[in-house]
Write an enzyme that holds these catalytic residues in place. Structure first.
Site, PDB file in Angstrom:
ATOM      1  N   ARG A   1      34.462  33.677  78.810  1.00 30.32           N
ATOM      2  CA  ARG A   1      33.106  33.354  79.257  1.00 30.32           C
ATOM      3  C   ARG A   1      32.361  32.536  78.205  1.00 30.32           C
ATOM      4  NH1 ARG A   1      33.978  38.767  80.583  1.00 30.32           N
ATOM      5  NH2 ARG A   1      34.006  39.192  82.817  1.00 30.32           N
TER       6      ARG A   1
ATOM      7  N   PRO B   1      28.300  32.013  80.246  1.00 26.45           N
ATOM      8  CA  PRO B   1      28.146  33.365  79.688  1.00 26.45           C
ATOM      9  C   PRO B   1      26.728  33.873  79.917  1.00 26.45           C
ATOM     10  CG  PRO B   1      28.123  31.747  77.930  1.00 26.45           C
ATOM     11  CD  PRO B   1      28.396  30.975  79.186  1.00 26.45           C
TER      12      PRO B   1
ATOM     13  N   HIS C   1      28.379  40.942  78.159  1.00 28.73           N
ATOM     14  CA  HIS C   1      29.278  40.838  79.318  1.00 28.73           C
ATOM     15  C   HIS C   1      30.464  40.012  78.860  1.00 28.73           C
ATOM     16  CE1 HIS C   1      30.909  40.439  83.260  1.00 28.73           C
ATOM     17  NE2 HIS C   1      30.606  39.156  83.372  1.00 28.73           N
TER      18      HIS C   1
ATOM     19  N   ASP D   1      20.654  22.867  95.515  1.00 25.89           N
ATOM     20  CA  ASP D   1      21.901  22.434  94.894  1.00 25.89           C
ATOM     21  C   ASP D   1      21.811  20.961  94.551  1.00 25.89           C
ATOM     22  OD1 ASP D   1      24.562  21.875  94.199  1.00 25.89           O
ATOM     23  OD2 ASP D   1      25.323  23.356  95.597  1.00 25.89           O
TER      24      ASP D   1
ATOM     25  N   ARG E   1      33.031  48.362  87.699  1.00 35.62           N
ATOM     26  CA  ARG E   1      34.485  48.429  87.520  1.00 35.62           C
ATOM     27  C   ARG E   1      34.888  49.707  86.788  1.00 35.62           C
ATOM     28  NH1 ARG E   1      34.675  42.031  85.828  1.00 35.62           N
ATOM     29  NH2 ARG E   1      35.150  41.203  87.916  1.00 35.62           N
TER      30      ARG E   1
ATOM     31  N   ASP F   1      30.654  45.158  85.120  1.00 35.73           N
ATOM     32  CA  ASP F   1      31.560  45.928  84.269  1.00 35.73           C
ATOM     33  C   ASP F   1      31.368  47.427  84.511  1.00 35.73           C
ATOM     34  OD1 ASP F   1      32.516  43.592  82.571  1.00 35.73           O
ATOM     35  OD2 ASP F   1      30.364  43.521  82.218  1.00 35.73           O
TER      36      ASP F   1
END
Length: 373
Positions: A144, A177, A231, A91, A207, A204
Site C-alpha cells: 500500500r 495508503p 492499515h 469521476d 478479517r 482488518d
C-alpha cells in the site's frame, strides 16, 4: 522508466487531461530528464446525501441508499439497507461515471428509492458524506505504501475542487495508503479534523473477527477484537482486550463445556495476525482486487454516520497526543457519529502493545517524510 539501461527516479508527477499521469523522470546515471505517461485508474468520488437538510437531522431516522464497490476493471454494486436518498458519482472519466450511475440507477426499482447520478464537483453541494476512492489501485505484489506519492498527488489535485462545494461534509477516505492520504487531506483541506477519517483498519478488524469466528465456530458478532495502527504491515492486534462474549479470546475454548465433534486448533496469535495481514494480498492474487468486504466496511461507516447512533470502530484519524503520539493518522478505537469523529477511546494497552502502536506510528511518519505533501 529507464534511460537506456539505467534506472531513473520520478521528480514530478501530475494528472494529464487524457486520463493519464504524466511523470517527469531523471536518469540516475547521466541526469537526462524525460517524460512518461501512465494510465490513471478511473475511480469516482462518491457523494452521499440524506433525506432532509442537515439542520433537520433526526437521530432516529435512517434513510435510504445504495453503495458501490470499486474495481480496476468494473464496479460491483452492493445493495444494503437504505442509508441515504441521493448519491452523486464524480469521476475524471465522465463517460464512465455516467455509465456506472446508469447501471446502478436501473436496478433501484427493486431497492429502496434512491437518486443515483453522475455529476461534477458542483453537485457535491450540501452533501453529508464525501467518499474518496480516487487513486491508482494496488497491484499484485505491491504494498500500500508503494502507492504513496502518486496517490498523494491525486488527493492534492482534487482537494480544492471538492472542498469548495462541500465544506460541511464528512470526508471518508478509502484509497490506499489510506493513513497517508487521510493525513494529506487533514494538512491540505482546511476541513476540521473531526470531519476527516479514513477506513483505516476497519477491514482488518473484520478479517480478524471473521478468522476468530472460524476458529471457534461462533457468530462473528460475538467476537470483539480490534486491529490498531497502520492499515498495512505494522498493524497489530491488542490481544489483551480481545474477547468472545466477554470471555478472553485465549480462554474461550476452555470455557466451552461441550466440544464434541468440534476440531478447534490452539489459538496462535501470530498465525491469526499473519492471516489478517495477508488476506488482502491473497484476494488480489486470486481475483485481481478486493471488492465486497471493503465495500461492506465502508457502508457500515456511512450507515453509522447517517443513523446518528454513535458507534465505536477502528478508523484512521489525526492523533493529537493520544498514547503520546501526534501528527500522524492511524487507527484507534474511535467513536463515530453524525458529526464525524465524536471521541477516541484509550484502550488499556499492555506495555508491548503500546510499543507496537508507537512503532506503527513511526513507520507511517517515515513515509510522510518521504512524500511531498
Amino acid at each position: 522508466p529507464y534511460c537506456g539501461d539505467h534506472e531513473s527516479k520520478v521528480i514530478d508527477s501530475r494528472h494529464s487531461d487524457d486520463l493519464s499521469i504524466r511523470r517527469r523522470r531523471e536518469c540516475c546515471r547521466c541526469g537526462h530528464r524525460f517524460t512518461t505517461y501512465e494510465s490513471v485508474e478511473s475511480q469516482p468520488i462518491l457523494v452521499v446525501k440524506r433525506n432532509g437538510s442537515r439542520q433537520n437531522f433526526d437521530k432516529n431516522k435512517i434513510v435510504n441508499s445504495m453503495i458501490r464497490a470499486f474495481d480496476k476493471r468494473r464496479a460491483d454494486i452492493v445493495v444494503l439497507e437504505g442509508i441515504a436518498s441521493e448519491i452523486v458519482m464524480i469521476d475524471i472519466n465522465e463517460e464512465k461515471a455516467k455509465g456506472e450511475a446508469l447501471d446502478i440507477r436501473q436496478g433501484v426499482p427493486f431497492c429502496t428509492p434512491c437518486s443515483v447520478y453522475a455529476g461534477s464537483y458542483e453537485d457535491a453541494k450540501d452533501s453529508d458524506i464525501v467518499i474518496i476512492t480516487s487513486g491508482i489501485a494496488r497491484k499484485p505484489g505491491q504494498t500500500r505504501l508503494d502507492l504513496a506519492q502518486t496517490n498523494v498527488n491525486i488527493i492534492k489535485s482534487i482537494t480544492p475542487n471538492i472542498t469548495k462545494y462541500a465544506p460541511d461534509a464528512i470526508y471518508l477516505f478509502v484509497s490506499n495508503p489510506v493513513d497517508i492520504l487521510t493525513y494529506t487531506f487533514c494538512k491540505c483541506s482546511g476541513i476540521p479534523e473531526s470531519r476527516i477519517l479514513g477506513s483505516g483498519t476497519i477491514l482488518d478488524t473484520a478479517r480478524l473477527r471473521a478468522r476468530l469466528s472460524e476458529y471457534y465456530q461462533i457468530n462473528q458478532q460475538n467476537v470483539h477484537a480490534y486491529v490498531l495502527g497502520e492499515h498495512g504491515d505494522s498493524s497489530f492486534v491488542p490481544w489483551s482486550v480481545a474477547n468472545i462474549s466477554n470471555i478472553p479470546a485465549n480462554a474461550y475454548q476452555k470455557a466451552m463445556e461441550n466440544t464434541d465433534g468440534m476440531l478447534i486448533p490452539p489459538l496462535n496469535y501470530a498465525d491469526v495476525e499473519d492471516y489478517m495481514r495477508k488476506s488482502g494480498g491473497n484476494v488480489i492474487k486470486r481475483k485481481g482486487a478486493t471488492f465486497y468486504a471493503v465495500s461492506i466496511s465502508v457502508c457500515h461507516i456511512v450507515k453509522c454516520i447517517l443513523s446518528g447512533i454513535d458507534t465505536n470502530m477502528t478508523v484512521s484519524t489525526m492523533l493529537n497526543g493520544e498514547y503520546g503520539i501526534s501528527d500522524v493518522c492511524l487507527s484507534l478505537l474511535t467513536t463515530v457519529g453524525h458529526k464525524g469523529v465524536v471521541n477516541k477511546l484509550n484502550l488499556p494497552l499492555t506495555e508491548s502493545e503500546h510499543a507496537a502502536l508507537v512503532h506503527s506510528s513511526e513507520c507511517l511518519k517515515e513515509i510522510i517524510k518521504k512524500v511531498q505533501i
